[in-house]
Design a protein around this motif. Structure first.
Motif, mmCIF file in Angstrom:
data_model
loop_
_atom_site.group_PDB
_atom_site.id
_atom_site.type_symbol
_atom_site.label_atom_id
_atom_site.label_comp_id
_atom_site.label_asym_id
_atom_site.label_seq_id
_atom_site.Cartn_x
_atom_site.Cartn_y
_atom_site.Cartn_z
ATOM 1 N N PRO A 191 0.868 -1.286 -0.068
ATOM 2 C CA PRO A 191 -0.043 -0.083 -0.195
ATOM 3 C C PRO A 191 0.878 1.430 -0.090
ATOM 4 C CG PRO A 191 -0.962 -1.541 1.519
ATOM 5 C CD PRO A 191 0.394 -2.059 1.100
ATOM 6 N N ASP A 192 2.044 1.082 0.647
ATOM 7 C CA ASP A 192 2.821 2.540 0.861
ATOM 8 C C ASP A 192 4.167 2.266 -0.146
ATOM 9 O OD1 ASP A 192 4.270 0.443 1.997
ATOM 10 O OD2 ASP A 192 4.732 1.670 3.698
ATOM 11 N N ALA A 193 4.005 1.671 -1.237
ATOM 12 C CA ALA A 193 5.259 1.399 -2.019
ATOM 13 C C ALA A 193 5.543 2.505 -3.189
ATOM 14 C CB ALA A 193 5.207 -0.057 -2.852
ATOM 15 N N LEU A 194 4.321 3.035 -3.575
ATOM 16 C CA LEU A 194 4.491 4.238 -4.658
ATOM 17 C C LEU A 194 4.407 5.642 -4.107
ATOM 18 C CD1 LEU A 194 1.768 2.533 -7.216
ATOM 19 C CD2 LEU A 194 4.429 2.097 -6.776
ATOM 20 N N PRO A 195 5.203 6.509 -4.995
ATOM 21 C CA PRO A 195 6.060 6.276 -6.006
ATOM 22 C C PRO A 195 7.273 5.580 -5.950
ATOM 23 C CG PRO A 195 5.163 8.683 -5.822
ATOM 24 C CD PRO A 195 5.105 7.912 -4.329
ATOM 25 N N ALA A 196 7.473 4.883 -7.052
ATOM 26 C CA ALA A 196 8.591 3.764 -7.073
ATOM 27 C C ALA A 196 9.471 3.637 -8.153
ATOM 28 C CB ALA A 196 7.936 2.291 -6.638
ATOM 29 N N LEU A 197 10.874 3.472 -7.881
ATOM 30 C CA LEU A 197 11.644 3.517 -9.037
ATOM 31 C C LEU A 197 12.345 2.010 -8.922
ATOM 32 C CD1 LEU A 197 13.743 4.364 -10.893
ATOM 33 C CD2 LEU A 197 15.287 5.195 -9.156
ATOM 34 N N VAL A 198 12.205 1.443 -10.225
ATOM 35 C CA VAL A 198 12.771 0.180 -10.524
ATOM 36 C C VAL A 198 14.194 0.190 -11.501
ATOM 37 C CG1 VAL A 198 12.635 -2.339 -11.200
ATOM 38 C CG2 VAL A 198 10.593 -1.166 -10.186
ATOM 39 N N HIS A 199 15.141 0.000 -10.901
ATOM 40 C CA HIS A 199 16.452 0.109 -11.643
ATOM 41 C C HIS A 199 17.359 -0.982 -11.727
ATOM 42 C CE1 HIS A 199 19.846 0.822 -9.312
ATOM 43 N NE2 HIS A 199 18.963 1.498 -8.234
#
Length: 241
Positions: free
Chosen positions: A129-137
């Motif tokens: 529930p609290d993950a975004l905003p997120a960056l995957v790299h």
């Protein structure tokens, strides 16, 4: 297709391939929101001012320990939750490169088949529930990141055409300057093999075909490896509303 292409690549830090996955149409006509999920190569973020505008709560770094040591990003000091989730494709490379007309496509399919629980767990981190905003790299934001982002987009209902187009944008940004600037140990690509540096849409389409043929699609692949249906519903809502 995207309607706001100038906003997609973000000139923040020293990145070449930091992109927003907003404005892709989902199956029922809604669109992914800008500013919710980003994909990127690895770079050193020494000034958090521009990055602060993204409001990141989570970073998922798909590199292994040696890659992190070779190119530390500094994101630990700038983002509340930086997760190390190595997704090492190198043990699968020799088989993918052997006699395949599309070695990257073969590599992505191998990752799909051999790293299912790990990939699903990575996507599962984004459903919190609290993950975004997120960056995957990862190192280049192309292969490991490409597989994860393709699964996310496909699972929430983005068309295969748009998933492939999003992946292929990488080819516009990972220029010769990018490969010249990165440390050899960074893991962005094997410098001895030019075939690993491309980003043709056909390569990610190969993954999407296998998802459909062997699992009934990305959503079924993820649920079959432990991501609850309701978690994918939550991620779809979080990315589109």
């Amino acid at each position: 297709m995207t309607t706001s292409a100038p906003l997609r690549r973000l000139p923040i830090g020293n990145t070449y391939n930091l992109r927003d996955i907003g404005d892709y149409e989902v199956a029922d006509g809604v669109r992914t929101r800008w500013g919710r999920l980003f994909r990127s190569d690895a770079t050193r973020f020494t000034d958090g001012a521009d990055l602060a505008g993204l409001g990141l709560r989570t970073v998922i770094d798909l590199r292994d320990d040696a890659e992190v040591t070779a190119l530390p990003t500094g994101l630990d000091a700038l983002v509340p939750n930086v997760l190390r989730r190595p997704l090492d494709p190198r043990p699968l490379l020799s088989e993918a490169l052997e006699g395949s007309p599309d070695p990257l496509g073969a590599l992505y399919v191998a990752l799909l088949r051999e790293r299912g629980p790990r990939i699903a767990a990575i996507v599962g981190e984004l459903t919190r529930p609290d993950a975004l905003p997120a960056l995957v790299h990862c190192a280049a934001g192309k292969d490991r990141t490409g597989v994860v982002i393709a699964l996310v987009l496909s699972a929430i209902g983005v068309s295969d055409e748009d998933v492939a187009a999003d992946y292929a944008l990488t080819a516009d940004y990972l220029t010769a300057d990018f490969f010249a600037a990165i440390p050899a140990e960074s893991g962005a690509a094997d410098p001895a093999d030019e075939a690993l540096r491309g980003a043709r849409p056909e390569s990610i389409t190969a993954l999407l075909r296998v998802l459909d043929a062997e699992h009934g699609g990305a959503r079924a692949y993820l649920t079959g490896h432990g991501v609850p249906d309701e978690a994918i519903d939550h991620l779809r809502t979080a990315l589109t509303h």
